[in-house]
Design an enzyme around this catalytic site. Structure first.
Site, PDB file in Angstrom:
ATOM      1  N   GLU A  56      22.890  10.551  15.991  1.00  0.00           N
ATOM      2  CA  GLU A  56      21.616  10.011  16.468  1.00  0.00           C
ATOM      3  C   GLU A  56      21.828   8.999  17.590  1.00  0.00           C
ATOM      4  O   GLU A  56      21.089   8.998  18.585  1.00  0.00           O
ATOM      5  CB  GLU A  56      20.856   9.305  15.330  1.00  0.00           C
ATOM      6  CG  GLU A  56      20.522  10.203  14.168  1.00  0.00           C
ATOM      7  CD  GLU A  56      21.537  10.131  13.032  1.00  0.00           C
ATOM      8  OE1 GLU A  56      21.105  10.180  11.867  1.00  0.00           O
ATOM      9  OE2 GLU A  56      22.758  10.052  13.301  1.00  0.00           O
ATOM     10  N   CYS A  72      20.811   7.074   8.624  1.00  0.00           N
ATOM     11  CA  CYS A  72      21.287   5.903   7.877  1.00  0.00           C
ATOM     12  C   CYS A  72      20.538   4.660   8.369  1.00  0.00           C
ATOM     13  O   CYS A  72      19.743   4.734   9.311  1.00  0.00           O
ATOM     14  CB  CYS A  72      22.796   5.753   8.095  1.00  0.00           C
ATOM     15  SG  CYS A  72      23.227   5.181   9.762  1.00  0.00           S
TER      16      CYS A  72
END
Length: 168
Positions: free
Chosen positions: A55, A83
């Site tokens: 990401e 996360c």
């Protein structure tokens, strides 16, 4: 095939690339106006850097492509639920929609362990979970099964010894 499935398939392709290089298979794409703007995949092991998540790479590449840090016109597709670090980056980049495949019961921060978007931050993304979930979870499961088998074989070659109990 839906629009979300089409872009998740590209994220899965990137996850496979990561797995082929010994990385945890996570891939991400950022889409703007129906076109892929940037791509990212895990590179933590080879990069020796805890920040090298799929990401973050995709966000970095999108910011570079657009010449700014606000990605308010974009969507993020990722094979594994982000996360806390990546969810924070999504909030900071103002990404309005996150689409992920597999849930992460250990570190998922878009609903599995915690939902950081439900906290009173200045930005909240819309989340679509479970797109191609079985395929996204399957690639992770296969990767970790192979990793365990490799470690077991290595231990057997050392006569039952492991890295933890061998004295140099």
């Amino acid at each position: 095939m839906t629009r979300d499935e089409r872009f998740m398939r590209e994220a899965l392709r990137l996850a496979r690339e990561a797995a082929n290089e010994g990385e945890v298979p996570v891939g991400a794409v950022i889409v703007k106006e129906g076109e892929i703007l940037s791509r990212g995949r895990n590179r933590r092991e080879n990069g020796k850097n805890a920040l090298c998540h799929a990401e973050l790479e995709a966000i970095h590449n999108a910011c570079t492509a657009l010449g700014g840090w606000r990605l308010w016109q974009c969507e993020l597709y990722v094979t594994l639920e982000p996360c806390p670090m990546c969810t924070g980056a999504i909030i900071n980049a103002r990404i309005p929609r996150v689409i992920y495949g597999a849930r992460d019961a250990k570190a998922g921060s878009c609903g599995s362990v915690i939902d950081l978007f439900s906290l009173p931050y200045n930005h909240k993304a819309e989340v679509t979970a479970g797109v191609l979930e079985e395929e996204c979870a399957g690639i992770l499961k296969e990767f970790f099964q192979k990793l365990r088998e490799q470690r077991k074989q290595k231990a057997e070659c050392l006569g039952g010894a492991t890295e933890e109990n061998v004295t140099p």
